[in-house]
Design an enzyme around this catalytic site. Structure first.
Site, PDB file in Angstrom:
ATOM      1  N   TYR A 174      -8.351 -69.756 -28.850  1.00  0.00           N
ATOM      2  CA  TYR A 174      -7.302 -69.363 -29.789  1.00  0.00           C
ATOM      3  C   TYR A 174      -5.962 -69.818 -29.226  1.00  0.00           C
ATOM      4  CZ  TYR A 174      -4.307 -66.514 -32.772  1.00  0.00           C
ATOM      5  OH  TYR A 174      -3.347 -66.108 -33.669  1.00  0.00           O
ATOM      6  N   TYR A 195      -0.249 -64.179 -24.746  1.00  0.00           N
ATOM      7  CA  TYR A 195      -1.555 -64.804 -24.961  1.00  0.00           C
ATOM      8  C   TYR A 195      -1.576 -66.235 -24.420  1.00  0.00           C
ATOM      9  CZ  TYR A 195      -6.116 -65.719 -26.888  1.00  0.00           C
ATOM     10  OH  TYR A 195      -7.443 -66.022 -26.995  1.00  0.00           O
ATOM     11  N   THR A 251     -21.985 -60.452 -31.668  1.00  0.00           N
ATOM     12  CA  THR A 251     -20.848 -60.019 -32.484  1.00  0.00           C
ATOM     13  C   THR A 251     -19.948 -61.218 -32.777  1.00  0.00           C
ATOM     14  OG1 THR A 251     -19.467 -59.475 -30.563  1.00  0.00           O
ATOM     15  CG2 THR A 251     -20.809 -57.691 -31.466  1.00  0.00           C
ATOM     16  N   TYR A 272     -17.680 -64.341 -33.567  1.00  0.00           N
ATOM     17  CA  TYR A 272     -17.950 -65.754 -33.802  1.00  0.00           C
ATOM     18  C   TYR A 272     -19.325 -66.185 -33.296  1.00  0.00           C
ATOM     19  CZ  TYR A 272     -13.212 -66.732 -35.420  1.00  0.00           C
ATOM     20  OH  TYR A 272     -12.043 -66.775 -36.149  1.00  0.00           O
ATOM     21  N   VAL A 290     -10.026 -59.757 -36.535  1.00  0.00           N
ATOM     22  CA  VAL A 290     -10.256 -58.452 -35.927  1.00  0.00           C
ATOM     23  C   VAL A 290     -11.550 -58.515 -35.133  1.00  0.00           C
ATOM     24  CG1 VAL A 290     -10.549 -55.990 -36.331  1.00  0.00           C
ATOM     25  CG2 VAL A 290      -9.116 -57.330 -37.867  1.00  0.00           C
ATOM     26  N   THR A 291     -11.443 -58.419 -33.825  1.00  0.00           N
ATOM     27  CA  THR A 291     -12.598 -58.352 -32.942  1.00  0.00           C
ATOM     28  C   THR A 291     -12.327 -57.286 -31.900  1.00  0.00           C
ATOM     29  OG1 THR A 291     -11.728 -59.961 -31.343  1.00  0.00           O
ATOM     30  CG2 THR A 291     -12.999 -60.841 -33.202  1.00  0.00           C
TER      31      THR A 291
END
Length: 396
Positions: free
Chosen positions: A224, A234, A50, A52, A273-274
């Site tokens: 990220y 994050y 799925t 990347y 969106v993941t």
């Protein structure tokens, strides 16, 4: 059976085989429409089904003509239960690669385990000889250590202080306030164990020791950073600490591989969106605002566009790979442009339940979420019967 989406929080518990296959084909079509890349020849993607990881595999095969091995943990259909989206994605990829005359192999199992590493090494030795690119794109909430047997679970929490900010239920559109208590020391330790660089290091060590890693091989893992809005939960939270460990691992691996001409990088990618990002409070609302701004400016990218740009401009663009002061590849550069972030920040200040669809692209976010599982994909008849049982060619 007629397959419809069934959700539980940020997870969709069903997947549609035809929708997933069409999504994969559209990524392949995009790559084939772009200039070819003189890049890797034999590629291992750990976490290949799925996001990347899948996009990296598609770019490798359909832009560079590379042979690939994909390692992933997905489940086949059983009874009334559909297979996971990653299973259907991989089946579609393997079929397309086979038709294109490109070698590809799938290994399904726990990438953290010694067993799967050994199985992968045996396959590489038998079928490919050596690999010259290792993509590490594992996203898992837990990990069992192969040496100690301890099972770690990751958490998404701030460090030091309670975090409070806006968040959204992307199913209902309700904007509320998320309050997240800080992580304990043990939660931090476990998150780093799951999402840090230790397993990436283990993969490279074992591939190298087995003689199946080319001397001049490249390896890349994904990370990220994001804006100030999300930093506390994050980048400055438990996940950020794990990513710091991942980046430190890249520096070690770069020295380890560099003696023979190899190289190791962390690529900082755009917010998308993941399944993973959907689980992080605040992030879906930020992405919805970001999508609105980037789409209006004509600079929006999905996973496949990001990975094509990473491969064609950075990893295999000719000359020295461009990195920032910390040695990171930055394909989040368009997201982090000053004009983009200024407009997102302005929208963020005004976002509320009453205007969320006007001030953000929440509808686009919601649609992309379901497309991860093969739903809401144009060209698929969701009222028609679909066979949930799909075989993966070259499954080992």
């Amino acid at each position: 059976m007629i397959i419809q989406p069934k959700t539980r929080g940020f997870i969709c518990t069903t997947a549609h085989p035809e929708g997933c296959a069409l999504q994969v084909q559209r990524q392949i079509d995009y790559v084939k429409s772009q200039p070819a890349i003189t890049g890797p020849k034999n590629v291992l993607v750990v976490g290949a089904s799925t996001g990347y990881g899948l996009a990296s595999r598609i770019v490798s095969s359909f832009a560079s003509g590379a042979n690939t091995v994909g390692v992933y943990f997905d489940k086949a259909a059983e009874g009334a239960r559909t297979a996971s989206a990653g299973w259907y994605n991989s089946a579609a990829f393997e079929q397309a690669a086979q038709e294109a005359g490109v070698k590809s192999f799938s290994i399904v199992g726990d990438a953290f385990s010694d067993e799967i590493k050994a199985k992968t090494i045996d396959l590489i030795r038998t079928e490919l000889g050596q690999i010259d690119l290792v993509v590490y794109s594992v996203a898992s909430p837990r990990r069992t250590h192969p040496k100690t047997g301890e099972t770690f679970s990751s958490v998404i929490k701030p460090l030091g202080e309670t975090y409070t900010n806006k968040t959204v239920n992307f199913h209902s559109g309700e904007v509320t306030t998320a309050v997240i208590e800080p992580a304990t020391e043990d939660e931090l330790r476990q998150t780093i164990a799951v999402m840090g660089g230790e397993d990436w290091q283990m993969w490279i060590d074992e591939l190298q020791q087995a003689g199946v890693l080319a001397e001049t091989a490249t390896t890349v893992a994904y990370s990220y950073i994001g804006p100030e809005i999300t930093h506390a939960v994050y980048r400055e939270g438990t996940i950020g600490a794990a990513k710091n460990d991942l980046e430190a691992t890249a520096q070690r691996l770069n020295k380890q591989l560099g003696t023979a001409g190899g190289r190791a990088y962390v690529s900082v990618n755009k917010a998308l969106v993941t399944q993973s990002s959907s689980a992080i409070p605040v992030v879906p609302l930020y992405i919805s605002a970001l999508y609105k701004v980037m789409k209006e400016k004509g600079i929006h990218e999905g996973c496949i566009e990001q990975m094509y740009r990473l491969f064609s401009e950075r990893l295999y663009g000719g000359g020295e790979t461009a990195v920032d002061a910390k040695g990171l590849i930055r394909v989040d550069d368009w997201e982090m442009r000053a004009d983009v972030q200024a407009e997102v920040t302005q929208l963020w200040a005004n976002l509320a339940t009453e205007n969320v669809y006007e001030l953000s692209d929440l509808e686009g976010y919601r649609r992309e979420f379901f497309q991860l599982f093969g739903f809401e994909t144009e060209g698929v008849d969701y009222e028609a019967e679909a066979d949930p049982i799909v075989d993966i060619p070259n499954l080992r």
